[in-house]
Design a protein around this motif. Structure first.
Motif, PDB file in Angstrom:
ATOM      1  N   GLU A  25     -43.957 -46.886  -5.447  1.00 21.18           N
ATOM      2  CA  GLU A  25     -43.559 -48.000  -6.305  1.00 21.18           C
ATOM      3  C   GLU A  25     -43.232 -49.262  -5.514  1.00 21.18           C
ATOM      4  O   GLU A  25     -42.641 -50.186  -6.055  1.00 21.18           O
ATOM      5  CB  GLU A  25     -42.336 -47.594  -7.139  1.00 21.18           C
ATOM      6  N   SER A  26     -43.611 -49.343  -4.243  1.00 21.84           N
ATOM      7  CA  SER A  26     -43.281 -50.522  -3.448  1.00 21.84           C
ATOM      8  C   SER A  26     -44.103 -51.723  -3.915  1.00 21.84           C
ATOM      9  O   SER A  26     -45.141 -51.590  -4.562  1.00 21.84           O
ATOM     10  CB  SER A  26     -43.526 -50.261  -1.967  1.00 21.84           C
ATOM     11  N   ARG A  27     -43.654 -52.888  -3.572  1.00 19.84           N
ATOM     12  CA  ARG A  27     -44.319 -54.129  -3.997  1.00 19.84           C
ATOM     13  C   ARG A  27     -45.731 -54.231  -3.420  1.00 19.84           C
ATOM     14  O   ARG A  27     -46.651 -54.677  -4.091  1.00 19.84           O
ATOM     15  CB  ARG A  27     -43.469 -55.323  -3.559  1.00 19.84           C
ATOM     16  N   GLU A  28     -45.895 -53.809  -2.166  1.00 16.55           N
ATOM     17  CA  GLU A  28     -47.214 -53.907  -1.523  1.00 16.55           C
ATOM     18  C   GLU A  28     -48.236 -53.030  -2.233  1.00 16.55           C
ATOM     19  O   GLU A  28     -49.367 -53.450  -2.473  1.00 16.55           O
ATOM     20  CB  GLU A  28     -47.127 -53.499  -0.046  1.00 16.55           C
ATOM     21  N   ILE A  29     -47.834 -51.832  -2.593  1.00 14.69           N
ATOM     22  CA  ILE A  29     -48.752 -50.908  -3.281  1.00 14.69           C
ATOM     23  C   ILE A  29     -49.099 -51.460  -4.666  1.00 14.69           C
ATOM     24  O   ILE A  29     -50.245 -51.381  -5.109  1.00 14.69           O
ATOM     25  CB  ILE A  29     -48.112 -49.510  -3.405  1.00 14.69           C
ATOM     26  N   THR A  30     -48.113 -52.038  -5.337  1.00 13.42           N
ATOM     27  CA  THR A  30     -48.361 -52.603  -6.667  1.00 13.42           C
ATOM     28  C   THR A  30     -49.364 -53.745  -6.595  1.00 13.42           C
ATOM     29  O   THR A  30     -50.266 -53.845  -7.434  1.00 13.42           O
ATOM     30  CB  THR A  30     -47.040 -53.089  -7.286  1.00 13.42           C
ATOM     31  N   VAL A  31     -49.238 -54.595  -5.596  1.00 14.62           N
ATOM     32  CA  VAL A  31     -50.165 -55.725  -5.446  1.00 14.62           C
ATOM     33  C   VAL A  31     -51.578 -55.214  -5.175  1.00 14.62           C
ATOM     34  O   VAL A  31     -52.555 -55.708  -5.762  1.00 14.62           O
ATOM     35  CB  VAL A  31     -49.683 -56.669  -4.320  1.00 14.62           C
ATOM     36  N   VAL A  32     -51.699 -54.208  -4.322  1.00 12.01           N
ATOM     37  CA  VAL A  32     -53.021 -53.651  -4.024  1.00 12.01           C
ATOM     38  C   VAL A  32     -53.618 -53.022  -5.275  1.00 12.01           C
ATOM     39  O   VAL A  32     -54.804 -53.208  -5.578  1.00 12.01           O
ATOM     40  CB  VAL A  32     -52.928 -52.624  -2.875  1.00 12.01           C
ATOM     41  N   ARG A  33     -52.803 -52.298  -6.042  1.00  9.48           N
ATOM     42  CA  ARG A  33     -53.300 -51.699  -7.294  1.00  9.48           C
ATOM     43  C   ARG A  33     -53.792 -52.772  -8.256  1.00  9.48           C
ATOM     44  O   ARG A  33     -54.818 -52.598  -8.918  1.00  9.48           O
ATOM     45  CB  ARG A  33     -52.197 -50.890  -7.957  1.00  9.48           C
ATOM     46  N   GLN A  34     -53.042 -53.862  -8.371  1.00  6.76           N
ATOM     47  CA  GLN A  34     -53.455 -54.939  -9.280  1.00  6.76           C
ATOM     48  C   GLN A  34     -54.795 -55.514  -8.850  1.00  6.76           C
ATOM     49  O   GLN A  34     -55.675 -55.746  -9.688  1.00  6.76           O
ATOM     50  CB  GLN A  34     -52.410 -56.049  -9.304  1.00  6.76           C
ATOM     51  N   TRP A  35     -54.964 -55.760  -7.554  1.00  8.56           N
ATOM     52  CA  TRP A  35     -56.221 -56.338  -7.084  1.00  8.56           C
ATOM     53  C   TRP A  35     -57.389 -55.382  -7.281  1.00  8.56           C
ATOM     54  O   TRP A  35     -58.474 -55.791  -7.712  1.00  8.56           O
ATOM     55  CB  TRP A  35     -56.106 -56.767  -5.624  1.00  8.56           C
ATOM     56  N   VAL A  36     -57.184 -54.110  -6.977  1.00  2.00           N
ATOM     57  CA  VAL A  36     -58.266 -53.144  -7.147  1.00  2.00           C
ATOM     58  C   VAL A  36     -58.650 -53.038  -8.621  1.00  2.00           C
ATOM     59  O   VAL A  36     -59.835 -53.072  -8.973  1.00  2.00           O
ATOM     60  CB  VAL A  36     -57.864 -51.769  -6.570  1.00  2.00           C
ATOM     61  N   LEU A  37     -57.652 -52.942  -9.498  1.00  2.00           N
ATOM     62  CA  LEU A  37     -57.935 -52.827 -10.926  1.00  2.00           C
ATOM     63  C   LEU A  37     -58.617 -54.078 -11.467  1.00  2.00           C
ATOM     64  O   LEU A  37     -59.586 -53.986 -12.225  1.00  2.00           O
ATOM     65  CB  LEU A  37     -56.641 -52.555 -11.698  1.00  2.00           C
ATOM     66  N   SER A  38     -58.148 -55.251 -11.059  1.00  5.32           N
ATOM     67  CA  SER A  38     -58.752 -56.480 -11.583  1.00  5.32           C
ATOM     68  C   SER A  38     -60.185 -56.661 -11.085  1.00  5.32           C
ATOM     69  O   SER A  38     -61.050 -57.119 -11.832  1.00  5.32           O
ATOM     70  CB  SER A  38     -57.901 -57.703 -11.231  1.00  5.32           C
ATOM     71  N   VAL A  39     -60.458 -56.280  -9.839  1.00  7.79           N
ATOM     72  CA  VAL A  39     -61.830 -56.373  -9.336  1.00  7.79           C
ATOM     73  C   VAL A  39     -62.741 -55.403 -10.080  1.00  7.79           C
ATOM     74  O   VAL A  39     -63.853 -55.764 -10.470  1.00  7.79           O
ATOM     75  CB  VAL A  39     -61.869 -56.125  -7.809  1.00  7.79           C
ATOM     76  N   LEU A  40     -62.267 -54.170 -10.299  1.00  2.00           N
ATOM     77  CA  LEU A  40     -63.086 -53.196 -11.028  1.00  2.00           C
ATOM     78  C   LEU A  40     -63.353 -53.628 -12.460  1.00  2.00           C
ATOM     79  O   LEU A  40     -64.488 -53.548 -12.948  1.00  2.00           O
ATOM     80  CB  LEU A  40     -62.401 -51.821 -11.015  1.00  2.00           C
ATOM     81  N   VAL A  41     -62.316 -54.093 -13.147  1.00  2.73           N
ATOM     82  CA  VAL A  41     -62.479 -54.524 -14.537  1.00  2.73           C
ATOM     83  C   VAL A  41     -63.410 -55.729 -14.613  1.00  2.73           C
ATOM     84  O   VAL A  41     -64.327 -55.780 -15.450  1.00  2.73           O
ATOM     85  CB  VAL A  41     -61.103 -54.836 -15.168  1.00  2.73           C
ATOM     86  N   THR A  42     -63.194 -56.703 -13.741  1.00  2.00           N
ATOM     87  CA  THR A  42     -64.004 -57.924 -13.786  1.00  2.00           C
ATOM     88  C   THR A  42     -65.467 -57.639 -13.479  1.00  2.00           C
ATOM     89  O   THR A  42     -66.350 -58.123 -14.188  1.00  2.00           O
ATOM     90  CB  THR A  42     -63.439 -58.968 -12.802  1.00  2.00           C
ATOM     91  N   THR A  43     -65.728 -56.860 -12.431  1.00  3.22           N
ATOM     92  CA  THR A  43     -67.130 -56.586 -12.109  1.00  3.22           C
ATOM     93  C   THR A  43     -67.807 -55.753 -13.193  1.00  3.22           C
ATOM     94  O   THR A  43     -68.981 -55.980 -13.500  1.00  3.22           O
ATOM     95  CB  THR A  43     -67.268 -55.877 -10.752  1.00  3.22           C
ATOM     96  N   THR A  44     -67.084 -54.820 -13.793  1.00  2.00           N
ATOM     97  CA  THR A  44     -67.673 -54.016 -14.859  1.00  2.00           C
ATOM     98  C   THR A  44     -68.029 -54.874 -16.073  1.00  2.00           C
ATOM     99  O   THR A  44     -69.139 -54.789 -16.615  1.00  2.00           O
ATOM    100  CB  THR A  44     -66.709 -52.892 -15.269  1.00  2.00           C
ATOM    101  N   ILE A  45     -67.087 -55.734 -16.479  1.00  3.57           N
ATOM    102  CA  ILE A  45     -67.351 -56.582 -17.653  1.00  3.57           C
ATOM    103  C   ILE A  45     -68.436 -57.607 -17.341  1.00  3.57           C
ATOM    104  O   ILE A  45     -69.280 -57.916 -18.192  1.00  3.57           O
ATOM    105  CB  ILE A  45     -66.053 -57.245 -18.141  1.00  3.57           C
ATOM    106  N   LEU A  46     -68.443 -58.143 -16.113  1.00  5.05           N
ATOM    107  CA  LEU A  46     -69.488 -59.113 -15.773  1.00  5.05           C
ATOM    108  C   LEU A  46     -70.869 -58.456 -15.699  1.00  5.05           C
ATOM    109  O   LEU A  46     -71.865 -59.102 -16.032  1.00  5.05           O
ATOM    110  CB  LEU A  46     -69.149 -59.823 -14.462  1.00  5.05           C
TER     111      LEU A  46
END
Length: 114
Positions: A25-46
């Motif tokens: 639950e650390s801040r660094e892990i949360t930021v990495v999760r957000q970036w990975v999820l947003s890249v996956l969602v964005t590339t899939t929708i695009l």
């Protein structure tokens, strides 16, 4: 009696006797999760969006507005990709990045009408 002290370990080095691991639950892990999820969602929708755009370009001419309609859907789904990425990061969906959303539909319309 020998009173020599062991050499002090530098602070930037890891202490093997006391390893420090970031928690899940650390801040660094949360930021990495957000970036990975947003890249996956964005590339899939695009990918979906560009697929709709090219389907509109190669739509047969039996239905007059099919190509334009598919390119409009490509623009809407491109905007959805931008909005989803911004919401994942907890930011307002309204920004200048929304101008990139209709890009797949615009490219498809350009290819369709040229």
């Amino acid at each position: 009696m020998d009173t020599t002290q062991p050499a002090r370990r530098r602070r930037h080095l890891m202490d093997p006797a006391n390893p420090q691991r970031p928690s899940v639950e650390s801040r660094e892990i949360t930021v990495v999760r957000q970036w990975v999820l947003s890249v996956l969602v964005t590339t899939t929708i695009l990918h979906l969006s560009f697929g709709l755009a090219f389907a509109g370009v190669y739509a047969d001419g039996t239905r007059p507005g099919a190509g334009v309609g598919l390119n409009v859907l490509a623009s809407v789904s491109g905007i959805g990709a931008v909005v989803a990425a911004r919401l994942i990061h907890g930011k307002s969906p309204l920004s200048w990045w929304l101008l990139l959303g209709p890009l797949p539909g615009v490219i498809g319309l350009w290819l369709l009408l040229r």
